[in-house]
Design an enzyme around this catalytic site. Structure first.
Site, mmCIF file in Angstrom:
data_model
loop_
_atom_site.group_PDB
_atom_site.id
_atom_site.type_symbol
_atom_site.label_atom_id
_atom_site.label_comp_id
_atom_site.label_asym_id
_atom_site.label_seq_id
_atom_site.Cartn_x
_atom_site.Cartn_y
_atom_site.Cartn_z
ATOM 1 N N TYR A 155 0.846 -1.211 0.000
ATOM 2 C CA TYR A 155 0.000 0.000 0.000
ATOM 3 C C TYR A 155 0.878 1.256 0.000
ATOM 4 O O TYR A 155 0.640 2.197 -0.766
ATOM 5 C CB TYR A 155 -0.902 -0.041 1.237
ATOM 6 C CG TYR A 155 -1.902 1.082 1.339
ATOM 7 C CD1 TYR A 155 -3.076 1.072 0.584
ATOM 8 C CD2 TYR A 155 -1.694 2.159 2.221
ATOM 9 C CE1 TYR A 155 -4.007 2.097 0.705
ATOM 10 C CE2 TYR A 155 -2.611 3.181 2.339
ATOM 11 C CZ TYR A 155 -3.772 3.154 1.584
ATOM 12 O OH TYR A 155 -4.693 4.176 1.698
ATOM 13 N N LYS A 159 1.065 4.188 -2.871
ATOM 14 C CA LYS A 159 0.718 5.583 -2.570
ATOM 15 C C LYS A 159 1.905 6.516 -2.777
ATOM 16 O O LYS A 159 1.739 7.679 -3.159
ATOM 17 C CB LYS A 159 0.167 5.685 -1.143
ATOM 18 C CG LYS A 159 -1.164 4.951 -0.935
ATOM 19 C CD LYS A 159 -2.251 5.497 -1.842
ATOM 20 C CE LYS A 159 -3.621 4.894 -1.601
ATOM 21 N NZ LYS A 159 -4.647 5.390 -2.520
HETATM 22 P P1 NAP Z 1 -13.355 2.366 0.941
HETATM 23 O O1 NAP Z 1 -14.383 2.864 1.894
HETATM 24 O O2 NAP Z 1 -12.808 1.001 1.110
HETATM 25 O O3 NAP Z 1 -13.927 2.556 -0.558
HETATM 26 C C1 NAP Z 1 -13.149 2.167 -1.642
HETATM 27 C C2 NAP Z 1 -13.878 2.474 -2.936
HETATM 28 O O4 NAP Z 1 -13.043 2.053 -4.038
HETATM 29 C C3 NAP Z 1 -15.200 1.725 -3.092
HETATM 30 O O5 NAP Z 1 -16.144 2.573 -3.691
HETATM 31 C C4 NAP Z 1 -14.841 0.569 -4.042
HETATM 32 O O6 NAP Z 1 -15.912 0.136 -4.864
HETATM 33 C C5 NAP Z 1 -13.804 1.246 -4.918
HETATM 34 N N1 NAP Z 1 -12.946 0.296 -5.624
HETATM 35 C C6 NAP Z 1 -12.117 -0.641 -5.098
HETATM 36 N N2 NAP Z 1 -11.477 -1.308 -6.084
HETATM 37 C C7 NAP Z 1 -11.905 -0.774 -7.255
HETATM 38 C C8 NAP Z 1 -11.603 -1.010 -8.621
HETATM 39 N N3 NAP Z 1 -10.722 -1.958 -8.998
HETATM 40 N N4 NAP Z 1 -12.229 -0.262 -9.560
HETATM 41 C C9 NAP Z 1 -13.122 0.697 -9.220
HETATM 42 N N5 NAP Z 1 -13.431 0.976 -7.936
HETATM 43 C C10 NAP Z 1 -12.835 0.239 -6.976
HETATM 44 O O7 NAP Z 1 -12.060 3.337 0.953
HETATM 45 P P2 NAP Z 1 -11.889 4.857 1.450
HETATM 46 O O8 NAP Z 1 -11.450 4.833 2.849
HETATM 47 O O9 NAP Z 1 -13.054 5.668 1.056
HETATM 48 O O10 NAP Z 1 -10.600 5.278 0.579
HETATM 49 C C11 NAP Z 1 -10.695 6.021 -0.627
HETATM 50 C C12 NAP Z 1 -9.286 6.395 -1.080
HETATM 51 O O11 NAP Z 1 -8.634 7.159 -0.068
HETATM 52 C C13 NAP Z 1 -8.382 5.180 -1.341
HETATM 53 O O12 NAP Z 1 -7.530 5.432 -2.427
HETATM 54 C C14 NAP Z 1 -7.573 5.097 -0.053
HETATM 55 O O13 NAP Z 1 -6.338 4.441 -0.242
HETATM 56 C C15 NAP Z 1 -7.416 6.570 0.287
HETATM 57 N N6 NAP Z 1 -7.125 6.791 1.700
HETATM 58 C C16 NAP Z 1 -8.022 6.436 2.671
HETATM 59 C C17 NAP Z 1 -7.690 6.665 4.009
HETATM 60 C C18 NAP Z 1 -8.619 6.322 5.133
HETATM 61 O O14 NAP Z 1 -8.206 6.529 6.298
HETATM 62 N N7 NAP Z 1 -9.815 5.833 4.903
HETATM 63 C C19 NAP Z 1 -6.459 7.229 4.340
HETATM 64 C C20 NAP Z 1 -5.581 7.577 3.322
HETATM 65 C C21 NAP Z 1 -5.926 7.346 2.017
HETATM 66 P P3 NAP Z 1 -16.877 -1.111 -4.423
HETATM 67 O O15 NAP Z 1 -17.651 -0.616 -3.235
HETATM 68 O O16 NAP Z 1 -17.729 -1.361 -5.594
HETATM 69 O O17 NAP Z 1 -15.954 -2.226 -4.062
#
Ligand code: NAP
Length: 245
Positions: A155, A159
């Site tokens: 990861y 990133k």
């Molecule tokens: P999440 O709740 O797990 O949601 C992930 C989203 O990505 C879902 O809508 C999922 O769709 C979609 N997805 C996964 N694989 C995919 C693919 N191959 N093609 C198209 N869509 C796909 O994650 P989140 O926390 O909102 O994170 C969003 C972004 O922010 C990510 O890039 C993550 O790395 C980054 N981020 C998050 C955090 C945090 O603390 N949450 C921190 C730093 C960075 P489905 O529902 O259809 O599977």
């Protein structure tokens, strides 16, 4: 109405941060195209919620990690919406494990969904943006891409790669008035962090003493998408409550 008349494409918006960004941009007048992979019902519900805000909205089931799907998606979006002004590369996954135990599959899938997807979508999107001589690309990275994290070598590498990619695109396309910035959340309460190991340790290390919300990330995405940030490109903005200072 900071985005009135603009079209935004957001990957992975069925839940979490992507969903919050889609809603925020629609509230500011943007027409919104978005993708999801497995959450079909949530995707359909979001399309209805966005349309109720009075903008054009459409959800597409599309795997961001597959190059040909990204190209088809962008062609369809441009045909349907007419323009493409904002790209948010948000889709992401985790498959954690210490390197000693990490499998090739865990490595490959995280790199493909988190990093290759950014190449796929950005490459397809810059064609219409170059024609328009206008565009804002926002890539979701993470503080983990800056500082590293035990158990997340895959990861963190994906990133960190996004940050280098973001800067390179800013250098290549600045002269075409296309901006490219990264957004680095810290600890945000979503399904992704629900089962995170050492959650208490992460929270203790945050000066603001709490996790962030998806809406707080969406506010910064809105800033980067709009003309309020017209002179900002090639940057990584941390939204982390001071976690990494
Ligand atoms: P999440 O709740 O797990 O949601 C992930 C989203 O990505 C879902 O809508 C999922 O769709 C979609 N997805 C996964 N694989 C995919 C693919 N191959 N093609 C198209 N869509 C796909 O994650 P989140 O926390 O909102 O994170 C969003 C972004 O922010 C990510 O890039 C993550 O790395 C980054 N981020 C998050 C955090 C945090 O603390 N949450 C921190 C730093 C960075 P489905 O529902 O259809 O599977």
């Amino acid at each position: 109405m900071l985005l009135k008349g603009k079209t935004a494409l957001i990957t992975g918006a069925s839940r979490g941060i992507g969903r919050a960004i889609a809603l925020k941009m629609a509230q500011e007048g943007a027409n919104v195209a978005f993708t999801y992979l497995s959450s079909v019902e949530k995707g359909e519900a979001l399309a209805e919620e966005l349309s109720a805000l009075g903008v054009k909205a459409k959800g597409y089931r599309s795997d961001a990690s597959v190059f040909a799907e990204a190209e088809n998606l962008v062609n369809e979006v441009v045909k349907e919406f007419g323009t493409l002004d904002i790209l948010v590369n948000n889709a992401g996954i985790t498959k954690d494990g210490l390197l000693m135990r990490m499998t090739e599959e865990q490595w490959d899938s995280v790199i493909e969904v988190n990093l290759k997807s950014v190449f796929n979508l950005t490459k397809a999107t810059i064609k219409p943006m170059m024609k328009q001589k206008n565009g804002s690309i926002i890539n979701l990275t993470s503080v983990v891409g800056i500082k590293g994290n035990a158990g997340q070598a895959n990861y963190a590498a994906s990133k960190a790669g996004i940050i280098g990619f973001t800067k390179s695109v800013a250098l290549e396309l600045g002269s075409r008035n296309i901006r490219s910035n990264a957004l680095a959340p810290g600890f945000i309460e979503t399904e992704m962090t629900h089962d995170l190991a050492n959650k208490e340790e992460w929270l203790k290390a945050i000066p603001l003493k709490r996790g962030g919300t998806a809406e707080e990330v969406a506010n910064v995405a809105l800033f980067l998408a709009s003309d309020l940030s017209a002179y900002i490109t090639g940057q990584t903005l941390q939204v982390d409550g001071g976690m990494l200072t």
